[in-house]
Every structure is written in C-alpha cells, then in structure tokens.
Design a protein around this motif. Structure first.
Motif, mmCIF file in Angstrom:
data_model
loop_
_atom_site.group_PDB
_atom_site.id
_atom_site.type_symbol
_atom_site.label_atom_id
_atom_site.label_comp_id
_atom_site.label_asym_id
_atom_site.label_seq_id
_atom_site.Cartn_x
_atom_site.Cartn_y
_atom_site.Cartn_z
ATOM 1 N N UNK A 34 0.829 -1.201 0.000
ATOM 2 C CA UNK A 34 0.000 0.000 0.000
ATOM 3 C C UNK A 34 0.862 1.250 0.000
ATOM 4 N N UNK A 35 0.285 2.336 -0.480
ATOM 5 C CA UNK A 35 0.863 3.652 -0.309
ATOM 6 C C UNK A 35 0.034 4.383 0.735
ATOM 7 N N UNK A 36 0.507 5.532 1.194
ATOM 8 C CA UNK A 36 -0.238 6.305 2.190
ATOM 9 C C UNK A 36 -0.240 7.781 1.810
ATOM 10 N N UNK A 37 -1.225 8.516 2.322
ATOM 11 C CA UNK A 37 -1.152 9.972 2.280
ATOM 12 C C UNK A 37 -1.695 10.512 3.594
ATOM 13 N N UNK A 38 -1.105 11.624 4.089
ATOM 14 C CA UNK A 38 -1.483 12.153 5.403
ATOM 15 C C UNK A 38 -2.745 12.999 5.333
ATOM 16 N N UNK A 39 -3.397 13.115 6.477
ATOM 17 C CA UNK A 39 -4.578 13.954 6.593
ATOM 18 C C UNK A 39 -4.810 14.279 8.048
#
Length: 252
Positions: free
Chosen positions: A116-121
């Motif tokens: 998986x990849x991730x992105x912050x929030x």
C-alpha cells in the motif's frame, strides 16, 4: 495434485515434483525447493495454487458461482476470506507457509504480500480535538478491503467517531528528517508480524502535521481508498468500504 493451465514452467515443474509426496520421505525435498524459487517463480506458484483451489471449490459445488435468490438483505459487517490452502489441507496434503520456512536470509518477504501507499490527513477526536491520520491506497493488484480484512482486525469505519486503539500496530517515524518509515503489526515476541506499508523514500511531513503527531503520539489509520485523495476517501466511507484503527507512533 492437478496442474493449473496458467502456471509458468517453474511452477509446473514444482507441482510435478511434489505430486504424490505428501507424508512421504520426498516431501521435505519438495518443500525445500520452494525456498529456492526466485521471487517471480514463487509468485507464479502461488497463483497456480489459487487456480487449483478455485477449480476444486467449483467442482465441489457442481456448478458455476451465481447469486443467491433474493440477494442480500443487508451487507455483512465483516468479511473473513477463506484460506486458499484449506483445499489442500482437506485432501491430506501438508501445507507449508513462508512462516514455516527459514527464509530470513536474503529474502525480503515484504514484497510477497500486498503493498500500500499512504497519504497524510487530519480528523478530530470525539472531544473535537484535531488528530493526525494516514490513509492507505493499493499499490498492488490484490491490495484492497478483502486483503485488509484478512490481515487485520481493524473496524469498519464510516468517517465519524473514532475506532479503538490497537497497541500491537505501530507507525514508525524518523525524527531526524521528520519522515514516516513504516506501518507494522508487532507480534507477542516483539518481532514484526505484519508489515503493511514501508516508505520507499524519505519524504518530510508538513511541520504542523508533524507537530500534531509528536503531541498526540497516536494516529488514525484508515483505508483502503482507490486513489490518494480526499474525494476517494469520502466515496469509500459512503460505500461502507473503509477499515480503521488508532495506532501508536514509534519515534526513532
């Protein structure tokens, strides 16, 4: 053991070698041969095993897969995919997984699972305070909600409220470059049991987001979404296709 018509040469050769060896003196040699396969050939053998399992399940059913009359009256709250290797176990074939083999030397098992990849929030706690979050999106074909349900015990999440904290899950972060390093599940022995995400490169997080992470030392992990953007997150939440957990942050 039958053969999959889609298997490559190495997988077909191993299947022929393993045929009829269950519970015999030749079984150990056949199992050792799995560890000697290249990563590509090992993946091909896994795909062939899944083909065989699917064929055996269809044969037991006696017909193709179809929808039940009347359809579903309500969506299931949790899916627990069957283990494809159960078909082999049911016929008396001894199944050996990577965990049973000594493959710690020279083999990176991270790439043998879905990635998986991730992105912050950012979200808010029940008390209305800001909380950092990361969202997972698939980077391999088999990654998705069924994979997460099989590998985790995360809760279904509808974009509201806050799931429970699971101390066995850790988000690892590097203080030196203000970057995230990986998301892992730690087993009872303290060793990494599941590596869900690993940073391919060092990317410094926004200063305000990092400060919030440092202050709370916990983060909401949610996923999967089809694409790394907030609209995809909203769509997955509306469709009831999100799992979530609160995890500890390990700073190094």
């Amino acid at each position: 053991m039958q053969r999959s018509p889609f298997a490559g040469p190495a997988a077909r050769a191993w299947i022929e070698r393993a045929r009829g060896t269950a519970f015999t003196s030749r079984a150990e040699a056949a199992l050792r041969a799995v560890a000697e396969l290249s990563e590509e050939d090992a993946e091909d053998l896994l795909e062939a095993s899944l083909d065989i399992w699917a064929g055996s399940r269809a044969a037991l059913a006696g017909e193709g897969i179809g929808l039940l009359d009347g359809g579903l009256t309500e969506p299931p709250s949790r899916q627990w995919p069957a283990d494809p290797m159960d078909a082999f176990r049911d016929t008396g074939i001894k199944v050996v997984t990577l965990d049973d083999l000594d493959v710690s030397e020279g083999i990176d098992t991270y790439h043998l699972a879905e990635n998986y990849g991730i992105f912050p929030g950012q979200t808010r706690t029940r008390e209305g305070r800001p909380m950092p979050m990361i969202t997972l999106y698939p980077e391999t074909d088999g990654a998705g909600i069924e994979d997460l349900e099989r590998r985790t015990e995360w809760e279904h999440w509808g974009l509201y409220g806050m799931p429970d904290t699971d101390p066995s899950w850790r988000l690892r972060a590097r203080i030196a470059d203000r970057a995230l390093a990986g998301l892992v599940h730690v087993g009872p022995d303290g060793a990494d049991a599941i590596e869900m995400w690993r940073a391919a490169e060092s990317v410094s997080m926004p200063e305000d987001w990092w400060a919030l992470l440092d202050q709370l030392q916990h983060v909401l992990v949610v996923g999967p979404v089809k694409e790394p953007d907030q609209r995809a997150l909203q769509a997955a939440g509306d469709a009831g296709e999100l799992l979530a957990v609160v995890v500890r942050v390990e700073f190094h």
